[in-house]
Design a protein around this motif. Structure first.
Motif, PDB file in Angstrom:
ATOM      1  N   ALA A   1       2.666  -7.175  45.050  1.00  0.00           N
ATOM      2  CA  ALA A   1       4.080  -6.789  44.520  1.00  0.00           C
ATOM      3  C   ALA A   1       4.671  -8.128  44.341  1.00  0.00           C
ATOM      4  CB  ALA A   1       4.683  -6.039  45.699  1.00  0.00           C
ATOM      5  N   ALA A   2       4.373  -9.296  44.804  1.00  0.00           N
ATOM      6  CA  ALA A   2       5.082 -10.504  44.294  1.00  0.00           C
ATOM      7  C   ALA A   2       4.523 -10.934  43.267  1.00  0.00           C
ATOM      8  CB  ALA A   2       4.908 -11.537  45.674  1.00  0.00           C
ATOM      9  N   ILE A   3       3.119 -10.633  43.044  1.00  0.00           N
ATOM     10  CA  ILE A   3       2.598 -11.144  41.514  1.00  0.00           C
ATOM     11  C   ILE A   3       3.012 -10.552  40.529  1.00  0.00           C
ATOM     12  CG2 ILE A   3       0.303 -11.173  40.343  1.00  0.00           C
ATOM     13  CD1 ILE A   3      -0.999 -11.901  43.183  1.00  0.00           C
ATOM     14  N   THR A   4       3.177  -9.205  40.725  1.00  0.00           N
ATOM     15  CA  THR A   4       3.858  -8.417  39.716  1.00  0.00           C
ATOM     16  C   THR A   4       5.248  -8.807  39.227  1.00  0.00           C
ATOM     17  OG1 THR A   4       4.589  -6.522  41.158  1.00  0.00           O
ATOM     18  CG2 THR A   4       2.390  -6.444  39.809  1.00  0.00           C
ATOM     19  N   THR A   5       6.176  -8.947  40.513  1.00  0.00           N
ATOM     20  CA  THR A   5       7.519  -9.495  40.292  1.00  0.00           C
ATOM     21  C   THR A   5       7.515 -10.787  39.471  1.00  0.00           C
ATOM     22  OG1 THR A   5       8.092  -8.123  42.311  1.00  0.00           O
ATOM     23  CG2 THR A   5       9.615 -10.185  41.680  1.00  0.00           C
ATOM     24  N   LEU A   6       6.844 -11.590  39.848  1.00  0.00           N
ATOM     25  CA  LEU A   6       6.731 -12.993  39.355  1.00  0.00           C
ATOM     26  C   LEU A   6       6.358 -12.850  37.890  1.00  0.00           C
ATOM     27  CD1 LEU A   6       5.308 -15.143  42.211  1.00  0.00           C
ATOM     28  CD2 LEU A   6       7.665 -15.300  41.419  1.00  0.00           C
ATOM     29  N   ALA A   7       5.402 -12.107  37.522  1.00  0.00           N
ATOM     30  CA  ALA A   7       5.141 -11.659  36.283  1.00  0.00           C
ATOM     31  C   ALA A   7       6.254 -11.298  35.308  1.00  0.00           C
ATOM     32  CB  ALA A   7       3.723 -10.950  36.109  1.00  0.00           C
ATOM     33  N   VAL A   8       6.772 -10.339  35.682  1.00  0.00           N
ATOM     34  CA  VAL A   8       8.045  -9.558  35.149  1.00  0.00           C
ATOM     35  C   VAL A   8       9.177 -10.686  34.864  1.00  0.00           C
ATOM     36  CG1 VAL A   8       9.763  -7.958  35.130  1.00  0.00           C
ATOM     37  CG2 VAL A   8       7.633  -7.288  35.812  1.00  0.00           C
ATOM     38  N   CYS A   9       9.538 -11.194  35.992  1.00  0.00           N
ATOM     39  CA  CYS A   9      10.687 -12.462  35.702  1.00  0.00           C
ATOM     40  C   CYS A   9      10.143 -13.607  34.995  1.00  0.00           C
ATOM     41  CB  CYS A   9      10.837 -13.091  37.299  1.00  0.00           C
ATOM     42  SG  CYS A   9      11.607 -11.643  38.547  1.00  0.00           S
TER      43      CYS A   9
ATOM     44  N   ALA B   1      13.671   0.990  35.815  1.00  0.00           N
ATOM     45  CA  ALA B   1      13.761   1.527  37.073  1.00  0.00           C
ATOM     46  C   ALA B   1      12.504   0.583  37.863  1.00  0.00           C
ATOM     47  CB  ALA B   1      13.185   2.974  37.392  1.00  0.00           C
ATOM     48  N   GLY B   2      11.629  -0.309  37.299  1.00  0.00           N
ATOM     49  CA  GLY B   2      10.877  -1.195  37.932  1.00  0.00           C
ATOM     50  C   GLY B   2      11.184  -2.467  37.750  1.00  0.00           C
ATOM     51  N   LEU B   3      12.160  -2.916  37.223  1.00  0.00           N
ATOM     52  CA  LEU B   3      12.690  -4.248  37.016  1.00  0.00           C
ATOM     53  C   LEU B   3      13.194  -5.014  38.141  1.00  0.00           C
ATOM     54  CD1 LEU B   3      14.670  -4.226  33.642  1.00  0.00           C
ATOM     55  CD2 LEU B   3      12.242  -5.042  34.031  1.00  0.00           C
ATOM     56  N   PRO B   4      12.361  -5.882  38.948  1.00  0.00           N
ATOM     57  CA  PRO B   4      12.709  -6.445  40.190  1.00  0.00           C
ATOM     58  C   PRO B   4      14.152  -7.006  40.263  1.00  0.00           C
ATOM     59  CG  PRO B   4      11.035  -7.693  38.869  1.00  0.00           C
ATOM     60  CD  PRO B   4      11.145  -6.590  38.279  1.00  0.00           C
ATOM     61  N   HIS B   5      14.398  -7.770  39.230  1.00  0.00           N
ATOM     62  CA  HIS B   5      15.815  -8.158  39.468  1.00  0.00           C
ATOM     63  C   HIS B   5      17.015  -7.179  39.116  1.00  0.00           C
ATOM     64  CE1 HIS B   5      15.368  -7.955  35.084  1.00  0.00           C
ATOM     65  NE2 HIS B   5      16.598  -8.075  34.887  1.00  0.00           N
ATOM     66  N   VAL B   6      16.844  -5.983  38.807  1.00  0.00           N
ATOM     67  CA  VAL B   6      17.539  -4.821  38.860  1.00  0.00           C
ATOM     68  C   VAL B   6      17.518  -4.295  40.193  1.00  0.00           C
ATOM     69  CG1 VAL B   6      18.154  -2.686  37.749  1.00  0.00           C
ATOM     70  CG2 VAL B   6      17.712  -4.500  36.378  1.00  0.00           C
ATOM     71  N   LEU B   7      16.458  -4.018  40.741  1.00  0.00           N
ATOM     72  CA  LEU B   7      16.194  -3.273  42.005  1.00  0.00           C
ATOM     73  C   LEU B   7      16.917  -4.011  42.995  1.00  0.00           C
ATOM     74  CD1 LEU B   7      12.243  -2.390  41.625  1.00  0.00           C
ATOM     75  CD2 LEU B   7      14.624  -0.566  41.338  1.00  0.00           C
ATOM     76  N   MET B   8      16.717  -5.398  43.040  1.00  0.00           N
ATOM     77  CA  MET B   8      17.277  -6.302  44.020  1.00  0.00           C
ATOM     78  C   MET B   8      18.754  -6.215  44.210  1.00  0.00           C
ATOM     79  SD  MET B   8      16.402 -10.342  44.580  1.00  0.00           S
ATOM     80  CE  MET B   8      16.908 -11.126  46.075  1.00  0.00           C
TER      81      MET B   8
ATOM     82  N   TRP C   1      -4.484  -0.836  43.633  1.00  0.00           N
ATOM     83  CA  TRP C   1      -4.969  -0.643  42.478  1.00  0.00           C
ATOM     84  C   TRP C   1      -4.181  -0.446  41.275  1.00  0.00           C
ATOM     85  CZ3 TRP C   1      -9.679   3.331  42.679  1.00  0.00           C
ATOM     86  CH2 TRP C   1     -10.790   2.454  43.332  1.00  0.00           C
ATOM     87  N   SER C   2      -2.828   0.289  41.590  1.00  0.00           N
ATOM     88  CA  SER C   2      -1.766   0.619  40.617  1.00  0.00           C
ATOM     89  C   SER C   2      -1.299  -0.612  40.052  1.00  0.00           C
ATOM     90  CB  SER C   2      -0.941   1.567  41.145  1.00  0.00           C
ATOM     91  OG  SER C   2       0.232   1.875  40.331  1.00  0.00           O
ATOM     92  N   MET C   3      -0.982  -1.533  40.944  1.00  0.00           N
ATOM     93  CA  MET C   3      -0.097  -2.814  40.603  1.00  0.00           C
ATOM     94  C   MET C   3      -0.997  -3.704  39.785  1.00  0.00           C
ATOM     95  SD  MET C   3       2.590  -3.755  43.680  1.00  0.00           S
ATOM     96  CE  MET C   3       1.550  -3.347  45.051  1.00  0.00           C
TER      97      MET C   3
END
Length: 542
Positions: free
Chosen positions: A140-148, A271-278, A454-456
């Motif tokens: 989850a941290a890797i996908t978050t950092l990738a999006v950001c 709905a999956g943007l981490p900076h919005v979810l936060m 697997w999903s992430m």
């Protein structure tokens, strides 16, 4: 009736104003920085715990958080890009607005309240609640950092690209300096203010952006006797494409699947943007979380209605040819319209709002990335959840500095390149890697650690591979590498139509092929917390 014969004069005046009035634009922007910096310093006085730094002490009301969410979500691309797209491509340009707005219904109906009840600071809190901590939090941290990172790079590069239009600085060194200034201000905002300071910056920016759009929209309508049909008619008269600007097909004619792919990424990615979810964690109750999203929908919806008026207003009053010929291309539509309406002062205000928009968005992204690394990687994975709050916040602040430096270097490096794909890539990763895992975690008892991983990782890898071998990177005139290099085999500019189903499929296959099932006790606890909010303030420790 609008005198279209003076469009070339308008363009010349616009270019001259941009070159000769940078002091005005910079002064207005400096005033915004000074006011918000004062507020950030004041807000930082109560930053004592990790909850204060990452979630603003959960002290914001739903209304305040609604403004902050809209401030976080409405980037410079929303203001300058969509107005320009409507001015040049009419109906097809407005489709972006519809996609962005519909996306909030997904966030409201499926994610907002349950995320608020289940998590603490980050998206990974929810995804790892009933699963194995280390592998899920790491993914989850890797996908978050990738999006950001992708989103942050696009915003920083956009700051440099806007300089030639808004401040009259056309050399690469000057634009690089502006990117560095934006990066340094971003670091200061986050280091000093944390979530409280960043949230107030977002609220002020939302007032300025939506207020400026409202004033300009009313002004455009007033010129046309408050008859929007007259605005549309003058836009048709000003365009060489005539009535085609009112019908679909100018931008996406013959590219329907490409647009569907982009639309899926926009609608599901939000709905999956981490900076919005936060932002859902900054309110005290689930009721306030719902209220904040409802406010965000109204504010964002109203803003996108304004972009329709502004886009066709720019086409009518400035002209598509003048907009495309101006420094900054289609991004010049809103500033040139402001110049036409209110002269250099209004253009200076719009210019400052555009930079304030970039500054506010990058601050939110940097805070989210730092929280993900410090809370999910450092504390939960490396320290097994035993790090004290002071050290976690300290690591988060160090991360902000590192992210800021990388963003500055990256933004300077991609100047002059086609960086539009970076935003599309950020949404595609959020929709393909984050959203499937979030929905499965919240709604499916059979979801497992293997399914989440697997999903992430699968959604992220599929998105990166497809975008790498798509026309946005090579093989087309507008490609990142130009027409001379061509290794593209994926036909669409956005991979969402493939990568999103792959993310959901991998999450399902990973779960149904797992022999070891997850803890039923934790599943039951998560369901109780999701739907009642009981225990939502407690730390996630298991």
């Amino acid at each position: 009736m609008i005198d279209l014969a003076h469009v070339p004069t308008t363009l010349a005046a616009a270019v001259e104003t941009v070159e000769n009035n940078p002091v005005l634009n910079i002064s207005i922007f400096a005033a915004f920085v000074a006011i918000t910096m004062f507020i950030v310093v004041r807000a930082s006085r109560n930053n004592r715990t990790a909850s204060d730094y990452y979630a603003g002490g959960r002290s914001f009301s739903g209304t305040q958080n609604g403004f902050a969410i809209s401030g976080d979500y409405l980037s410079a691309a929303s203001f300058l890009g969509i107005v320009g797209a409507i001015a040049v491509n009419g109906y097809d340009g407005f489709l972006y607005s519809i996609g962005f707005l519909v996306a909030w219904l997904v966030a409201l109906l499926l994610v907002a309240e349950l995320m608020r009840n289940t998590g603490k600071f980050t998206m990974a809190d929810v995804l790892s609640f009933r699963l194995k901590q280390r592998p899920v939090r790491t993914a989850a941290a890797i996908t978050t950092l990738a999006v950001c990172f992708f989103y942050l790079l696009a915003q920083m590069a956009g700051a440099g690209g806007l300089v030639s239009l808004l401040l009259g600085i056309e050399d690469r060194v000057g634009q690089s300096l502006v990117i560095a200034v934006v990066g340094v201000l971003m670091i200061v905002y986050v280091l000093v203010g944390g979530m409280k300071g960043t949230t107030w910056v977002q609220i002020i920016k939302a007032f300025l952006l939506i207020g400026a759009a409202l004033i300009m929209s009313v002004w455009v309508l007033a010129i046309h006797g408050f008859d929007f049909s007259q605005v549309l008619q003058h836009a048709v008269d000003a365009s060489e494409k005539g009535a085609a600007v009112l019908a679909p097909g100018l931008q996406y004619g013959g590219k329907e699947l490409d647009f569907i792919s982009l639309g899926l990424a926009l609608v599901l990615g939000t709905a999956g943007l981490p900076h919005v979810l936060m932002r859902f964690y900054t309110v005290p109750t689930a009721k306030e979380a719902r209220k904040s999203v409802v406010w965000a929908i109204w504010l964002i919806g109203g803003f996108y209605v304004f972009t329709l008026v502004l886009g066709y207003g720019a086409a009518a009053l400035v002209g598509p040819d003048a907009i495309k010929a101006a420094p900054g291309g289609v991004n010049s539509a809103a500033p040139l319209l402001a110049l036409q309406l209110g002269g250099p002062v209004l253009m200076g205000i719009v210019s400052a709002v555009a930079f304030a928009t970039i500054l506010a968005v990058v601050a939110g992204l940097a805070l989210t990335a730092s929280a993900s690394f410090a809370h999910d990687i450092y504390n939960s994975v490396l320290k097994h959840g035993k790090a004290d709050q002071a050290s976690e916040v300290r690591v988060g602040k160090i991360t902000v500095v590192v992210i800021g430096v990388v963003a500055i270097i990256g933004g300077i490096g991609v100047q002059g390149q086609n960086i539009a794909f970076l935003v599309a890539l950020a949404f595609a990763v959020a929709a393909s890697a984050n959203l499937p895992t979030i929905l499965y975690s919240l709604y499916w008892r059979g979801f497992t650690t293997r399914g989440a991983v697997w999903s992430m990782y699968g959604g992220l890898a599929t998105t990166l591979v497809l975008i790498t071998f798509s026309p946005v990177v090579s093989g087309a005139e507008t490609s990142l590498l130009g027409e001379g290099i061509d290794f593209a085999w994926f036909p669409f500019n956005n991979p969402g139509i493939i990568s999103i189903p792959v993310g959901f499929l991998l999450g399902f296959l990973g779960s149904v092929t797992t022999r070891e099932k997850e803890s039923p006790e934790l599943q039951a606890e998560m369901e109780v917390r999701e739907y009642t909010g009981h225990g939502a303030e407690a730390a996630v420790e298991h």
